[in-house]
Design an enzyme around this catalytic site. Structure first.
Site, PDB file in Angstrom:
ATOM      1  N   SER A   1       0.816  -1.209   0.000  1.00  0.00           N
ATOM      2  CA  SER A   1       0.000   0.000   0.000  1.00  0.00           C
ATOM      3  C   SER A   1       0.853   1.264   0.000  1.00  0.00           C
ATOM      4  CB  SER A   1      -0.967  -0.038   1.183  1.00  0.00           C
ATOM      5  OG  SER A   1      -1.890   1.019   1.136  1.00  0.00           O
TER       6      SER A   1
ATOM      7  N   ASP B   1      -1.500   1.578  -3.615  1.00  0.00           N
ATOM      8  CA  ASP B   1      -2.308   0.478  -4.147  1.00  0.00           C
ATOM      9  C   ASP B   1      -3.714   0.936  -4.504  1.00  0.00           C
ATOM     10  OD1 ASP B   1      -3.204   0.776  -1.532  1.00  0.00           O
ATOM     11  OD2 ASP B   1      -3.526  -1.367  -1.220  1.00  0.00           O
TER      12      ASP B   1
ATOM     13  N   ASP C   1      -6.286   2.386  -2.836  1.00  0.00           N
ATOM     14  CA  ASP C   1      -7.483   2.194  -2.016  1.00  0.00           C
ATOM     15  C   ASP C   1      -7.769   3.397  -1.121  1.00  0.00           C
ATOM     16  OD1 ASP C   1      -5.528   1.871  -0.075  1.00  0.00           O
ATOM     17  OD2 ASP C   1      -6.287  -0.031   0.693  1.00  0.00           O
TER      18      ASP C   1
ATOM     19  N   ASN D   1      -7.762   9.070   6.622  1.00  0.00           N
ATOM     20  CA  ASN D   1      -6.708   8.850   5.634  1.00  0.00           C
ATOM     21  C   ASN D   1      -7.237   8.695   4.207  1.00  0.00           C
ATOM     22  OD1 ASN D   1      -7.668   6.160   5.418  1.00  0.00           O
ATOM     23  ND2 ASN D   1      -6.211   5.424   6.953  1.00  0.00           N
TER      24      ASN D   1
ATOM     25  N   ARG E   1      -4.491   5.365  22.773  1.00  0.00           N
ATOM     26  CA  ARG E   1      -4.749   3.956  22.453  1.00  0.00           C
ATOM     27  C   ARG E   1      -3.421   3.265  22.190  1.00  0.00           C
ATOM     28  NH1 ARG E   1      -4.264   3.609  16.750  1.00  0.00           N
ATOM     29  NH2 ARG E   1      -5.064   1.483  16.759  1.00  0.00           N
ATOM     30  N   PRO E   2      -3.292   1.982  22.543  1.00  0.00           N
ATOM     31  CA  PRO E   2      -2.057   1.253  22.248  1.00  0.00           C
ATOM     32  C   PRO E   2      -1.942   0.995  20.755  1.00  0.00           C
ATOM     33  CG  PRO E   2      -3.699  -0.233  23.147  1.00  0.00           C
ATOM     34  CD  PRO E   2      -4.289   1.145  23.236  1.00  0.00           C
TER      35      PRO E   2
ATOM     36  N   GLY F   1      -1.169  -0.943  17.323  1.00  0.00           N
ATOM     37  CA  GLY F   1      -1.311  -2.334  16.937  1.00  0.00           C
ATOM     38  C   GLY F   1      -0.064  -2.907  16.289  1.00  0.00           C
ATOM     39  N   THR F   2       0.949  -2.052  16.051  1.00  0.00           N
ATOM     40  CA  THR F   2       2.118  -2.508  15.296  1.00  0.00           C
ATOM     41  C   THR F   2       3.455  -2.282  15.990  1.00  0.00           C
ATOM     42  OG1 THR F   2       2.191  -0.377  14.142  1.00  0.00           O
ATOM     43  CG2 THR F   2       0.954  -2.157  13.082  1.00  0.00           C
TER      44      THR F   2
ATOM     45  N   ARG G   1      -0.411   5.694  21.271  1.00  0.00           N
ATOM     46  CA  ARG G   1      -0.683   6.823  20.387  1.00  0.00           C
ATOM     47  C   ARG G   1      -1.591   7.831  21.093  1.00  0.00           C
ATOM     48  NH1 ARG G   1       1.641   5.543  15.743  1.00  0.00           N
ATOM     49  NH2 ARG G   1       1.827   3.344  15.152  1.00  0.00           N
TER      50      ARG G   1
END
Length: 617
Positions: free
Chosen positions: A80, A320, A322, A426, A567-568, A570-571, A576
């Site tokens: 992406s 990509d 999207d 986004n 929030r934590p 995810g990666t 954040r």
């Protein structure tokens, strides 16, 4: 016209376990403690780490297809908006959407299973090996995408699957092709004839629906040529936008434009592609991710456009295709310099909600049951507060807040509304139509089929019925969204400036805090409130109250109050932080205070982010 190529179909013989053993041994998983993780974007890493994953995903996709009695599924090779050296793989389920959650768990387990014997033993014992299997596969323009795809193709063929290789496609196109190839999963969507999943059908169907929507305008308005500059991020969109534009130009020649006014007027937009593959590095200083996150005008690498960069009608898509955002430049009276004006996913959601609500109201004048169709917008906590306020108080539409991630907002839009609009800031999003919407269309046909064509309710019916053919019902689609937004602006007679003037975004700030263990931070379901540590949310609430007491600006009834949430990630091992306030300085102060709270209460490491001095977005 640019070249449109059919997919290559490769048919297998029988499952070949020795070939699978050879592939699994040849592409071993990296040694412990490395772990592959299937996130919201699938597996996404430096491309050198991905060959073992692609072999195993060729196996997994085949099993997924077999588990649903041969329903067709898909594999997309892309990273992406990531840098060019990265790549990834995501799987599409038979409905064209993201893979079911339980299969994501299976994918992660298989990707990390280092025992070749255990994998083969499980396959040998499975009753799925002899069932029919069909796997679609597509790639983006990264130089390593084709070699990676070949690993998945060889594994799928060794599993006994038929492989439909689409070559270079956008991610939404691959998802659409899978959805189209399982027509029993497409509820109420009228899609043109032809062999399922072909690129020509995808692009011509989209263009045809766009033209049908454009044709519902009774009078063209000003005499002008409409031109949209499309920044393709030097990615796959740069191969597809020229084809889409050539289809529109061919339709003009064949009568698709019904008024020309002696050649002075052009109803169908002209798409001018810049930043196509080969012009520059993928996603670098261009594309939707760069423009939306950096709030900067994209670099135009295409040579013929370097001297003409003051266009006022511009869209940027990502690598990509999207995601999409729109933008233009406007002189800042304070320094007499051009500044970017961005219309992101929040602004797109507002535009679509306005349009759909207006058409439903018009349709309800002739078909009263249309007033019972629920139309709503799904946002995440990251949506700008001004957009939420405008949707609730001006558009008068319902707004739901879902957990961050496409699969969560897509599911909420599908389950909560008859017409569900979702767009992340986004620029990734779409509109989903439920069974009740199609029932109302059928009822409207009985009432309006022979009504005068200029009747407003008839026009509303004509507009609403073409939308499922224009709007990708599988996933967010930059090309589909591009045509949809252009058509709505045309029907309303609006420019980007008119659209942007609907409301002003509240100044915001994002940052991240490195912590020892992000898992100690938990939130409520939509991530707007912290639930642990227990002292975290009260401390954030106090920071908001303190800002309100010290701010020199007072809130009016039309202002959204300041807010912050954490929030934590995810990666990565970070928390954040997001903050909004009436001024940019207040947003920076609130974000800095929230970051300090997280650092203190959640075992922060390194330095505490301080954003008060630096106010650059």
């Amino acid at each position: 016209m640019a070249k449109v190529t059919p997919p290559l179909v490769q048919k297998p013989t029988q499952p070949n376990l020795p070939e699978l053993r050879r592939l699994l041994n040849h592409y071993p998983i990296p040694a412990h403690p490395f772990i592959y993780d299937y996130g919201t974007a699938g597996f996404r890493y430096d491309h050198k780490l991905l060959p073992p994953v692609l072999v195993r995903m060729g196996i997994l996709a085949s099993l997924r297809s077999a588990s649903s009695d041969g329903e067709q599924v898909g594999i997309m090779i892309t990273a992406s908006h990531n840098p060019e050296e990265d790549n990834g793989v995501k799987l599409a389920d038979s409905n064209g959407g993201m893979m079911a959650a339980q299969w994501e768990v299976t994918a992660t387990s298989l990707a990390n299973n280092r025992s070749v014997d255990a994998v083969l033993s499980s396959l040998s014992a499975s009753n799925l090996m002899q069932k029919p299997k069909i796997v679609h596969i597509g790639i983006d323009t990264r130089i390593h995408s084709r070699p990676l795809a070949q690993r998945a193709v060889r594994a799928a063929l060794a599993m006994g699957a038929t492989v439909i290789d689409h070559g270079f496609v956008t991610t939404p196109q691959l998802h659409w092709s899978v959805m189209r190839s399982n027509p029993h999963n497409i509820s109420g969507i009228a899609i043109g004839g032809g062999a399922g999943g072909l690129e020509r059908e995808y692009l011509e169907g989209m263009a045809g629906a766009y033209i049908s929507l454009i044709r519902t305008k009774n009078f063209p308005g000003a005499l002008t040529k409409r031109q949209l500059l499309v920044d393709c991020a030097c990615g796959i969109g740069g191969l597809k936008v020229p084809i889409l534009n050539s289809i529109l130009r061919r339709c003009e020649e064949e009568g698709g434009t019904w008024w020309m006014m002696e050649g002075k007027y052009d109803a169908l937009v002209h798409l001018v592609s810049v930043n196509v593959p080969g012009d520059g590095p993928l996603n670098e200083n261009c594309g939707a991710e760069f423009v939306q996150k950096q709030q900067r005008v994209p670099t135009i690498f295409t040579e013929r456009q370097q001297q003409n960069s003051d266009e006022q009608y511009v869209a940027s898509i990502d690598g990509d295709a999207d995601r999409i955002v729109f933008h233009y430049k406007e002189n800042d009276n304070r320094n007499n310099q051009a500044s970017l004006r961005l219309l992101d996913g929040d602004k797109i959601a507002v535009l679509l909600a306005l349009f759909l609500q207006e058409e439903l109201v018009s349709l309800a004048k002739a078909v009263p049951d249309a007033s019972n169709v629920s139309c709503g917008v799904v946002q995440t906590a990251y949506a700008n507060g001004s957009s939420t306020y405008y949707l609730k108080n001006t558009v008068k539409t319902k707004v739901a807040i879902a957990k961050t991630g496409v699969k969560y907002v897509h599911a909420a839009a599908h389950s909560q509304f008859d017409i569900g609009i979702y767009f992340e800031a986004n620029g990734h999003g779409t509109v989903l139509f439920g069974p009740k919407f199609y029932q109302i269309l059928a009822l409207a046909e009985q009432h309006l089929l022979y009504a005068p064509k200029d009747n407003r309710s008839t026009i509303a019916w004509q507009r609403l019925r073409v939308l499922p053919r224009l709007i990708n019902q599988a996933v967010g689609d930059a090309l589909s969204d591009l045509l949809l937004v252009d058509a709505i602006l045309f029907l309303k007679g609006w420019t980007l400036q008119t659209w942007n003037s609907l409301y002003a975004d509240i100044p915001s700030r994002q940052c991240k805090v490195r912590v020892k263990d992000r898992s100690i931070v938990t939130t409520n379901e939509n991530e707007t409130m912290a639930t642990s540590p227990p002292s975290l949310q009260p401390a954030l609430d106090s920071a908001i109250a303190s800002l309100l007491s010290q701010s020199s600006l007072s809130l009016t009834s039309g202002d959204a109050p300041p807010r912050t949430f954490v929030r934590p990630s995810g990666t990565e091992n970070v928390v954040r932080v997001y903050a909004e306030a009436a001024t940019q300085r207040d947003a920076d102060i609130l974000a800095s205070e929230a970051a300090a709270i997280v650092y203190t209460l959640c075992d922060g490491v390194g330095t505490i982010p301080n954003l008060i001095v630096d106010s650059k977005l």
